[in-house]
Write an enzyme that holds these catalytic residues in place. Sequence first.
Site, short mmCIF file in Angstrom:
data_model
loop_
_atom_site.label_atom_id
_atom_site.label_comp_id
_atom_site.label_asym_id
_atom_site.label_seq_id
_atom_site.Cartn_x
_atom_site.Cartn_y
_atom_site.Cartn_z
N GLY A 1 -29.96 69.74 -29.16
CA GLY A 1 -30.36 70.12 -30.53
C GLY A 1 -29.20 69.33 -31.52
N GLN A 2 -29.14 70.06 -32.79
CA GLN A 2 -28.38 69.41 -33.77
C GLN A 2 -27.30 70.22 -34.04
OE1 GLN A 2 -29.56 66.23 -34.77
NE2 GLN A 2 -27.89 65.90 -36.21
N GLY A 3 -25.96 69.73 -34.00
CA GLY A 3 -24.77 70.72 -34.23
C GLY A 3 -24.49 70.60 -35.49
N GLY A 4 -23.23 70.94 -35.93
CA GLY A 4 -22.71 70.90 -37.44
C GLY A 4 -22.48 69.46 -37.62
N GLY B 1 -23.66 66.54 -35.59
CA GLY B 1 -24.36 65.28 -35.22
C GLY B 1 -25.10 66.07 -33.98
N VAL C 1 -26.32 67.01 -30.22
CA VAL C 1 -25.91 67.60 -28.96
C VAL C 1 -26.65 67.33 -27.61
CG1 VAL C 1 -24.79 69.49 -27.98
CG2 VAL C 1 -24.85 69.60 -30.39
N ASP D 1 -18.10 80.75 -39.94
CA ASP D 1 -19.75 80.37 -39.48
C ASP D 1 -20.10 80.91 -38.41
OD1 ASP D 1 -21.95 79.04 -40.24
OD2 ASP D 1 -21.45 77.22 -39.23
#
Length: 620
Positions: free
Chosen positions: A463-466, A468, A470, A580
């Site tokens: 997936g896409q983290g904060g 960039g 993952v 967050d």
Amino acid sequence: MKGFLRGLICLILFSSISGAAAVDTIVPGKSIKIGETLVSSKGSFELGFFRSSRGLYLGIWYKKPATHTAVWVANRENPLSDGEGVLVLDSKGTLALLNSTKDVIWASNTSRSAENPVAQLLESGNLVVQDEKNYNEEDYLWQSFDYPSDSLLPGMKLGKNLKTGFDRFLSSWRSADDPAPGIYSVRIDTRGFPQVVIEKGSKIRGRAGPWNGIGFAGRPAKPNSITSAQYVLNDEEVYYRYEPEDSSVKIRMVVNSSGVFQIFVWKNGIHDWELLMMPPPDICHNYALCGKFASCNVNRSPVCSCLEGYLPKSLVDWNLGNWSGGCIRDTPSECEKDAFLKQTWLKWPDTSNSTVNMTMNLRECEQTCLTNCYCTAYTNADVRDGGSGCLLWFGDLIDIQVLTPGGQDLYIRLAPSDMGLKKRHLRNDYMNDGEKEDMELRMFDLEIIASATDNFSINNKLGQGGFGPVYKGTLLDEEQDIAVKRLSRSSGQGLQEFKNEVILIAKLQHRNLVKLLGCCIEGDEKMLIYEYMPNKSLDYFIFERSKLLDWNRRVNIIGGIARGLLYLHQDSRLRIIHRDLKAANVLLDSEMNPKISDFGMARSFCGEQTEANTNKVVGT
Ligand SMILES: *[C@@H]1O[C@H](CO)[C@@H](O)[C@H](O)[C@H]1NC(C)=O
Ligand SMILES: *[C@@H]1O[C@H](CO)[C@@H](O)[C@H](O)[C@H]1NC(C)=O
Ligand SMILES: *[C@@H]1O[C@H](CO)[C@@H](O)[C@H](O)[C@H]1NC(C)=O
Ligand SMILES: *[C@@H]1O[C@H](CO)[C@@H](O)[C@H](O)[C@H]1NC(C)=O
Ligand SMILES: *[C@@H]1O[C@H](CO)[C@@H](O)[C@H](O)[C@H]1NC(C)=O
Ligand SMILES: *[C@@H]1O[C@H](CO)[C@@H](O)[C@H](O)[C@H]1NC(C)=O
Ligand SMILES: *[C@@H]1O[C@H](CO)[C@@H](O)[C@H](O)[C@H]1NC(C)=O
Ligand SMILES: CC(=O)N[C@H]1CO[C@H](CO)[C@@H](O)[C@@H]1O
């Protein structure tokens, strides 16, 4: 009729007997015709004509053992095509090979002349022209040993006269049947510190390397005890030559027409040449396979890796096994602020851009290298007795090999910050109560992470983290699953979050916080390596698999999150607000235990501070 036949047989026998008692010299007015030979005094070598498919050649071969292996050829490029020829010595001492129309096909190149010249085939296989009254080796008018073909016999010099430039080198036959000079040669390359190279055309294809006092740097194993090697380097000349320890041993070195350098020894028992040594046919012997600033190790997969403190110039090409682009410095040179990292068990890099000073010691050597910003490495030029002399490299370091056993030391220039990259501690400077401490964080090699994630294959993207993407990966050595957060190169904001996360989470340890295993920082690449959470994140279960969340699990998850928060807010030394926290940032391990993740936005408050200084993001 019978009597005549017997007479004929006797004649043939007689002529062959007279052949066996053959002479080893020619004087002016005498000649060697086809079918006639010179034989050295004890019968080891024979000079005469031999045939190949291209015609007749004048050459020297072993008579004992009678293998007819030609070790020297005169008219390599001009075979006698009409089957007729003669070798003569003129009154000045020039040897000439004439064809049937008396044209000169080949001649020895004698600059001086002698009153009473004589040509002699010596027991060593050397055909020499000398003055009858002067048998001094230094005064030979001409000798075949000065013009090697493809074979280096005992006593022959391989090398160069540094005053005149006269070069004695081996050149392969064009094919097994054609003695004309082929594309391969073996010579001492005298650019920089002299080194033995195999060339294809004018390009280096392999290196035995420079002489390190004991042997050639790239050929750690000495060819048995059979040869005693001599290497001379002075202002006049540089050469290598060898002798068998026992003069009855027949030995020869040859570069064959496929460019393979081999050492053969005659075995009486099997009555054949036995291959004593040749370069191991491993991939690392291909010159500069790994490009610049990289080393090749056959026992490693992939075989190439960058020197410590260096990174692949192009990660994509590198990971595809195209290493030709080599590696570049991780941190730019700071010239005189640089330091040197000692590496061991290496085959020294190409010395064609090096200088040597045999009187300097290692300390002076380091100083000299340090003060020249182009100097990239140094070492002792002679490894005997603890080492002496100074060898300095300038520009690119090419064709380094890991040789265990047998390699040498090399001191490689690095920016001070790259020294001991792997052991580097990330320093926490954010604690204002003087409680600064080193934080041990494991640094992963980019190579390892790349291979763990199949070179960041899209199939492994979680997936896409904060900041960039993952990726999921598996550390092959440790059989551990990992999650890799890779900072997008373009993201400037991401870098802040990255640093923030490294600094905060590395200090935190709680069973309800995701565990940071380490990070990977090489050049542009910045990554965080976490333990892998097989059950994704809480939002996935809430929104897509809520039926799987029975009451017990819900309680466990809620309790876990609360314990994690309590730790952050109260129990940890740092006091952290996550800022967050959401279901997507709560990950679930294999037993569905919740772990808080993603500290890119988090802030920390020190000591007794209770009010947030909302402008200060930790780690900037
Ligand atoms: C002898 O060599 C010369 C010069 O290479 C050549 O012109 C001549 O044709 C040769 N003679 C024979 C019979 O091949
Ligand atoms: C012959 O020898 C001289 C000097 O020894 C050298 O200058 C010349 O190039 C040589 N010629 C050949 C064809 O080898
Ligand atoms: C040269 O030597 C290598 C290694 O022994 C061998 O594989 C190759 O066939 C040889 N080439 C020729 C033309 O004999
Ligand atoms: C990843 O790169 C390595 C070379 O570093 C290569 O051997 C391997 O095949 C690559 N894997 C994939 C899936 O492209
Ligand atoms: C190998 O990489 C170099 C640059 O690193 C590139 O110029 C070259 O085209 C690549 N070769 C192949 C076969 O991909
Ligand atoms: C070698 O180094 C010594 C000591 O630094 C110096 O005196 C000498 O001139 C150098 N020799 C050469 C050939 O550069
Ligand atoms: C030798 O090194 C110098 C300094 O880096 C460089 O300018 C030069 O091009 C190099 N020469 C060769 C043949 O690599
Ligand atoms: C509820 C659920 O999907 N649990 C899974 C969590 O992960 C472990 C290990 O991968 C699985 O065995 C469970 O089924």
